[in-house]
Motif scaffolding. Sequence first.
Motif, PDB file in Angstrom:
ATOM      1  N   LEU A 198      56.547  63.479  52.156  1.00 38.00           N
ATOM      2  CA  LEU A 198      56.326  62.141  52.683  1.00 38.00           C
ATOM      3  C   LEU A 198      54.857  61.943  53.063  1.00 38.00           C
ATOM      4  N   GLU A 199      54.276  62.923  53.681  1.00 39.04           N
ATOM      5  CA  GLU A 199      52.860  62.843  54.036  1.00 39.04           C
ATOM      6  C   GLU A 199      51.980  62.809  52.789  1.00 39.04           C
ATOM      7  N   LYS A 200      52.376  63.560  51.778  1.00 36.69           N
ATOM      8  CA  LYS A 200      51.622  63.541  50.532  1.00 36.69           C
ATOM      9  C   LYS A 200      51.677  62.152  49.886  1.00 36.69           C
ATOM     10  N   TYR A 201      52.842  61.522  49.945  1.00 35.06           N
ATOM     11  CA  TYR A 201      52.967  60.177  49.373  1.00 35.06           C
ATOM     12  C   TYR A 201      52.118  59.171  50.159  1.00 35.06           C
ATOM     13  N   GLY A 232      51.340  52.070  57.047  1.00 37.36           N
ATOM     14  CA  GLY A 232      51.662  51.910  58.465  1.00 37.36           C
ATOM     15  C   GLY A 232      53.120  52.190  58.763  1.00 37.36           C
ATOM     16  N   ASP A 233      54.004  51.692  57.914  1.00 36.01           N
ATOM     17  CA  ASP A 233      55.436  51.885  58.133  1.00 36.01           C
ATOM     18  C   ASP A 233      55.818  53.355  58.013  1.00 36.01           C
ATOM     19  N   LEU A 234      55.323  54.024  56.960  1.00 38.63           N
ATOM     20  CA  LEU A 234      55.656  55.434  56.779  1.00 38.63           C
ATOM     21  C   LEU A 234      55.049  56.309  57.869  1.00 38.63           C
ATOM     22  N   ALA A 235      53.873  55.929  58.342  1.00 43.52           N
ATOM     23  CA  ALA A 235      53.256  56.719  59.412  1.00 43.52           C
ATOM     24  C   ALA A 235      54.120  56.684  60.672  1.00 43.52           C
ATOM     25  N   ARG A 236      54.627  55.494  61.006  1.00 37.85           N
ATOM     26  CA  ARG A 236      55.528  55.414  62.168  1.00 37.85           C
ATOM     27  C   ARG A 236      56.837  56.182  61.918  1.00 37.85           C
ATOM     28  N   TYR A 237      57.395  56.047  60.713  1.00 37.65           N
ATOM     29  CA  TYR A 237      58.667  56.713  60.400  1.00 37.65           C
ATOM     30  C   TYR A 237      58.526  58.229  60.429  1.00 37.65           C
ATOM     31  N   ILE A 238      57.403  58.724  59.943  1.00 36.50           N
ATOM     32  CA  ILE A 238      57.241  60.176  59.873  1.00 36.50           C
ATOM     33  C   ILE A 238      57.130  60.781  61.267  1.00 36.50           C
ATOM     34  N   GLN A 239      56.575  60.020  62.221  1.00 38.07           N
ATOM     35  CA  GLN A 239      56.547  60.512  63.600  1.00 38.07           C
ATOM     36  C   GLN A 239      57.961  60.578  64.173  1.00 38.07           C
ATOM     37  N   SER A 294      59.805  52.830  49.885  1.00 41.18           N
ATOM     38  CA  SER A 294      58.347  52.705  49.862  1.00 41.18           C
ATOM     39  C   SER A 294      57.834  52.587  48.434  1.00 41.18           C
ATOM     40  N   MET A 295      58.449  53.318  47.528  1.00 45.20           N
ATOM     41  CA  MET A 295      58.037  53.207  46.134  1.00 45.20           C
ATOM     42  C   MET A 295      58.353  51.826  45.569  1.00 45.20           C
ATOM     43  N   LYS A 296      59.495  51.267  45.987  1.00 47.16           N
ATOM     44  CA  LYS A 296      59.807  49.905  45.554  1.00 47.16           C
ATOM     45  C   LYS A 296      58.793  48.915  46.125  1.00 47.16           C
TER      46      LYS A 296
END
Length: 622
Positions: free
Chosen positions: A25-28, A100-107, A230-232
């Motif tokens: 996820l971080e790589k993406y 931004g969305d993935l950064a919050r989700y990954i936390q 996220s890919m979509k």
Amino acid sequence: MSWGTELWDQFDNLEKHTQWGIDILEKYIKFVKERTEIELSYAKQLRNLSKKYQPKKNSKEEEEYKYTSCKAFISTLNEMNDYAGQHEVISENMTSHIIGDLARYIQELKQERKSNFHDGRKAQQHIETCWKQLESSKRRFERDCKEADRAQQYFEKMDADINVTKADVEKARQQAQIRHQMAEDSKADYSSILQKFNHEQHEYYHTHIPNIFQKIQEMEERRIVKIGESMKTYAEVDRQVIPIIGKCLDGIVKAAESIDQKNDSQLVIEAYKSGFEPPGDIEFEDYTQPMKRTVSDNSLSNSRGEGKPELKFGGKSKGKLWPFIKKNKLVSLLTSPHQPPPPPPASASPSAVPNGPQSPKQQKEPLSHRFNEFMTTKPKIHCFRSLKRGLSLKLGATPEDFSNLPPEQRRKKLQQKVDELNKEIQKEMDQRDAITKMKDVYLKNPQMGDPASLDHKLAEVSQTIEKLRLETQKFEAWLAEVEGRLPARSEQARRQSGLYDSQNPPTVNNCAQDRESSPDGSYTEEQSQESEVKVLATDFDDEFDDEEPLPAIGTCKALYTFEGQNEGTISVVEGETLYVIEEDKGDGWTRIRRNEDEEGYVPTSYVEVYLDKNAKGAKTYI
């Protein structure tokens, strides 16, 4: 399919797998971030490219972009600028909707994963503790059983021995009973702990671990779904700008289709049309008659002899107009002393006069030949306007009346200037009307302001309008002259304009309309191929009397006194310092000036010449 039942013994592998999922996820996120940087960089490069090829304001390049092909190119640059904006939109949307969305989700994912595996480790530690208790009770039960067995064997041995007292036997029996009781207690304790451990182990493998692993499985599946969403979004962000990018490309196609080659060809005609007529046929000049000259019979000498003030340049061959000099200077030039200059006085000491070249002796030639020789001398300066124009171009200044341009181009420039002045006049008139209305308001309502305070501003605006109107009248007169609505203005008519004569030197309009290109890029005017130009001697004098003299190229000091008795010469006194305006051309004479009204020729051997540093250097002629 559940990780709790299928992977009950793969706690460590599940921990590694979920960490790998977070790394993916971080790589993406890093991939999308680099994509946004590429989009921004690409947009910046596109904007810089568009800006680089945009025409600069108030430059010659901007005037060249009036052609349809150039306008289409400008439209293409503007569309590319909008195209770059869409790439910036892609970057912004990816940053906000994905990164931004993935950064919050990954936390949140890291916190949830940490909590689940913490519960799993806690359950592991509890079952390990139960196991240790079981092992401890088991070893104690085993030890107690062995001790009870040894105590029983010792009692039996003592009881069989006849030499042992009855008390020792009783003591051994009691000790064996104690050991047996301890073994029974250890057995009961071991049995209880074993049952407890079995219960805990059953709970661990069938309840706690399945629940924890189920949560981990759900967490991992949410991560997988999130990266898919996220890919979509990644694709949708691109798809959203496709219609606008398509419009940009459609705009480029539309601009390309708007190119009109015929219109561009017409613009070229309007830009470079000079308004001149093509030259006529050149007449055959018969050189078999040695006395035939290119100058017509109405030469200056005949005009002077007959008292006729008219100079005529006829024929279809290119006639030359009078140069920029005064009439007396022209006569002096045409009748300059062609005889050898007088030698220096014999009384001069050799030391006072350095050695120098002897003045050549030449035969006096007819006036007509001198005139022909002068008119064929290069560079050709056919009239004052051409000279003025050449000097203006060399100095980097453009004549106010655009006389350096061909007629058609001059007309366009004058018309443009008139339109600009009319706009300025209208602007000033609107300002005057506004001030007048404000003054009326002040008069009706004195508390709002003092009406007298606007009088000065109103007077300034009125003066500006009057000045602009005079300026417009001047350019309209030049425009009418070019368009042929008015005849060429004489010097007297120009002087009547009054206000601008001191700023704008009068131009000579008696030059013919045909021009030829000169080496400095300006135009020189010549006689029309289809008509004759007549110049009155009085007008000729007036047109050049007020002009500036030829520039000085150095100074000279008179070595001897010379009495200028012939026409075209000037008298000098020994030791006098004068200006040099023309070097010795090999005939032994140097042209000098005392002041603006006194100039002429003196023998070169009578003066010591000092050319300025821009000339060939200081030289002395004897």
